[in-house]
Design an enzyme around this catalytic site. Structure first.
Site, mmCIF file in Angstrom:
data_model
loop_
_atom_site.group_PDB
_atom_site.id
_atom_site.type_symbol
_atom_site.label_atom_id
_atom_site.label_comp_id
_atom_site.label_asym_id
_atom_site.label_seq_id
_atom_site.Cartn_x
_atom_site.Cartn_y
_atom_site.Cartn_z
ATOM 1 N N ASP A 103 0.838 -1.183 0.000
ATOM 2 C CA ASP A 103 0.000 0.000 0.000
ATOM 3 C C ASP A 103 0.888 1.254 0.000
ATOM 4 O O ASP A 103 1.891 1.309 0.721
ATOM 5 C CB ASP A 103 -0.875 -0.035 1.266
ATOM 6 C CG ASP A 103 -1.900 1.070 1.304
ATOM 7 O OD1 ASP A 103 -2.779 1.088 0.427
ATOM 8 O OD2 ASP A 103 -1.815 1.929 2.212
ATOM 9 N N GLU B 33 1.537 0.265 -4.834
ATOM 10 C CA GLU B 33 1.048 1.537 -5.344
ATOM 11 C C GLU B 33 2.235 2.490 -5.419
ATOM 12 O O GLU B 33 2.746 2.910 -4.372
ATOM 13 C CB GLU B 33 0.003 2.124 -4.412
ATOM 14 C CG GLU B 33 -1.296 1.347 -4.346
ATOM 15 C CD GLU B 33 -2.309 2.053 -3.444
ATOM 16 O OE1 GLU B 33 -3.387 2.420 -3.933
ATOM 17 O OE2 GLU B 33 -2.036 2.241 -2.245
#
Ligand code: CA
Length: 651
Positions: free
Chosen positions: A335, A364
């Site tokens: 993340d 990400e």
């Protein structure tokens, strides 16, 4: 038997964090805590919450050495005689009680560590569990799912609605196999903070991006959160059942921030170490008690961790390795990876390679704000080429298909708007440099950012933002169901024929919606659940997704896996506005199909495209997939029906 000693996969690591070693005669506690702490104690309880300590052990400071000592910590150790199995513990360095940074078992709501023998949590046959084989990451078709979304609706007919065990049930496993996905990416499944595990009958929902204990499964997904061994065993049963079905398990890991600073295990164990500060915060006097704007916040959640610091980097390394060894995890989705530094990500890749190079890493490549670390050091998408073996989510193709992240009402290619073709082409080649892609016309990147197509996660929707259905409804007012289905299938054709790693959000294959909610992180089940009755309403959608997935998996031309092959054997053809046409040289990459031609047409009218003269078998046309063939085509021109894709091949 020992708690805190990693399982039997042959990796010996220098544990830098708290370690609790249990046997029937005694339990030994170790904690790296501040060298300057006045006192460090362990309290042992019979209860997971409340009660009074049964024992209090004052830990002794040992001579500091190694990495921890350099960072201002010392090893504190102590021992309690007797058999403590089934009891709970906390550490207290003077900041209050917490289970330490690296608890491997916890009580309900994760406030206290649990003392148990980890080996009793292994399901039968666990020692024979094996990781399903893949050739390269682009062989994966990833299915991103939340446990509750997947099985909470009555139509899921699950015996374990919303639980890890739903993914052990035959009909659910069979569903995934029929769809054809070979990896599930599970939303945060470590112990997170916001759902009250002591209230299992109360409907509660959270995505789980609020980490509490990074190395223990979340209790609310277990059938009994009050028995610490149950969540561990059931998580393993889930992995085991998926592995038996040939499906890999990718864990969503959120090392970039904690639920909060003050209550975090990091801050309570080694204050002011694990989080980045703002310039103002660095100038604040004293270590403790800084608040608000003293702390950097690139996560948008009030804090950001400092992966560039030795112990935070080591924490991520040990945590990833622990999930691989203890839980047999096959991949990690980081993340807000842009908050982490490149060196940390590369060191994780090296460590993971030493266990199994086929374990997938991607994340990400962005952050919710500017990290408090020089930009050139951050693991942002644009620097993916500096992180071999680590992928990033690609927003170029996603937004070129559906419209920009910043405005749900704007549309793009799917609505027949020209100008997005080059961004989609970049997605089709997997984000690499390619002679057929004009980077000057790509939306967000002016240079190819992936060195290999296997570093490019290709998708049009995920748990964030609207579902594809909601986005189409919002951005194309008045759209009817038939048109919506045409565009939905067209979008996923781009995803599933991309040379990157194709990624689907669970439920899209049955036209899932979220009633228009964009950020549904704590929305009720009524918003987030997948209504499987849609399977009966829209069987053609499921059949198309499944057909495309199986087509990809049967044909290596769709997943060449290496940049030089894609550069040589994927060629774009001239096409009208809002049409993308490309040709794959199947023969050159060992495919049973000699030449494959794919054409995506987003126009509301049929379009003609010139192709090399030949005799072709049509396998995809007008929302239908049939690998055996839907008919023949001969000639130099092919007509693509409106708002749909066509795929033909010569044998
Ligand atoms: Ca929890």
């Amino acid at each position: 038997m020992l708690l805190g000693v990693t399982a039997s996969m042959g990796i010996c690591m220098a544990q830098q964090f708290d370690e609790v070693t249990y046997d029937r005669e005694k339990t030994v506690f170790r904690l790296n805590a501040p060298a300057k702490a006045r006192k460090v104690v362990v309290r042992i309880y019979e209860e997971a919450l409340g009660g009074t300590p049964r024992h209090t052990v004052t830990l002794k400071k040992e001579r500091g050495k190694g990495m921890a000592a350099k960072e201002g910590a010392a090893l504190w150790t102590g021992c309690q005689e007797g058999n403590l199995e089934g009891m709970f513990y906390t550490f207290d360095t003077g900041q209050g009680e917490c289970p330490g940074t690296f608890a491997k078992a916890v009580g309900v709501n994760g406030r206290r560590g649990a003392i148990l023998d980890l080996r009793v949590t292994d399901p039968e046959g666990w020692d024979k569990d094996v990781r399903p084989a893949i050739g390269s990451p682009s062989d994966l078709v990833v299915y991103e799912m939340h446990h509750r979304d997947f099985s909470i609706h009555p139509s899921s007919l699950s015996r374990y609605p919303g639980k890890f065990l739903a993914l052990t049930e035959d009909h659910n496993i069979e569903y995934l196999k029929t769809l054809g996905v070979n990896a599930v990416q599970i939303l945060p499944s470590y112990d997170y903070a916001t759902v009250d595990e002591s209230q299992p009958d109360r409907p509660q929902y959270n995505w789980g991006y609020d980490p509490l204990n990074y190395n223990v499964p979340e209790g609310s997904y277990a059938t009994d959160a009050t028995r610490p061994e149950v969540r561990i065993r059931e998580f393993k049963q889930m992995v085991q059942a998926l592995h038996k079905a040939g499906i890999r398990v990718i864990l969503d890991v959120v090392y970039n921030h904690c639920m909060n600073i003050a209550g975090s295990n990091f801050q309570m164990t080694l204050p002011d170490y694990f989080f980045r500060k703002t310039e103002k915060g660095k100038g604040a006097s004293g270590d403790i008690g800084t608040t608000g704007d003293d702390w950097a916040n690139a996560s948008g959640c009030g804090n950001e961790t400092a992966s560039e610091r030795a112990l935070m980097r080591q924490f991520m390394l040990e945590s990833v390795k622990y999930w691989i060894e203890e839980y047999h995890i096959d991949g990690f989705r980081f993340d807000l990876m842009g908050i982490h530094d490149i060196e940390t990500m590369n060191s994780i890749r090296r460590e993971v390679d030493s266990i199994d190079p086929t374990i997938t890493l991607y994340g990400e490549g962005w952050a919710a704000g500017a990290p408090a670390l020089p930009d050139s050091l951050c693991a942002m998408k644009a620097r993916t080429h500096l992180m071999p073996g680590i992928g990033a989510f690609a927003d170029e193709m996603r937004d070129a298909l559906r419209g920009p992240f910043s405005d749900d009402h704007q549309s793009a290619f799917l609505n027949g708007l020209p100008g997005h073709e080059e961004s989609i082409k970049l997605g089709l080649v997997g984000g690499i440099k390619h002679p057929g892609v004009d980077m000057s016309k790509v939306n967000y990147s002016k240079e190819a950012w992936a060195a290999q197509p296997t570093q490019h996660v290709s998708y049009v929707s995920c748990h964030d933002d609207m579902s594809l259905v909601d986005r189409l409804r919002t951005s194309i007012p008045g759209i009817g169901t038939e048109e919506l289905i045409r565009l939905d299938l067209l979008a996923q054709t781009a995803v599933l024929t991309s040379q990157g790693i194709p990624f689907l959000w669970a439920g899209e294959e049955v036209l899932r919606d979220k009633k228009g909610v964009h950020n549904s992180y704590n929305s009720p089940d009524s918003i987030n659940q997948i209504n499987w009755e849609h399977l009966r309403l829209y069987p053609q959608v499921f059949q198309y997704y499944s057909g495309m997935i199986h087509l990809r998996q049967a044909h290596p031309a769709f997943r060449m896996g290496q940049a030089d092959k894609v550069q040589r054997h994927l060629k774009f053809l001239d096409a009208p506005s809002c049409v993308i046409a490309y040709q794959l040289d199947g023969q050159a990459v060992g495919d049973s199909w000699k030449t494959i031609i794919c054409i995506l047409n987003a126009n509301r009218t049929p379009q003609q495209v010139s192709i090399p003269q030949g005799k072709y078998t049509i396998v995809v046309r007008d929302g239908v997939v049939n690998a055996e063939g839907l008919g023949q085509h001969t000639g130099r021109v092919v007509t693509v029906p409106a708002q749909s894709a066509i795929i033909v091949h010569s044998s």
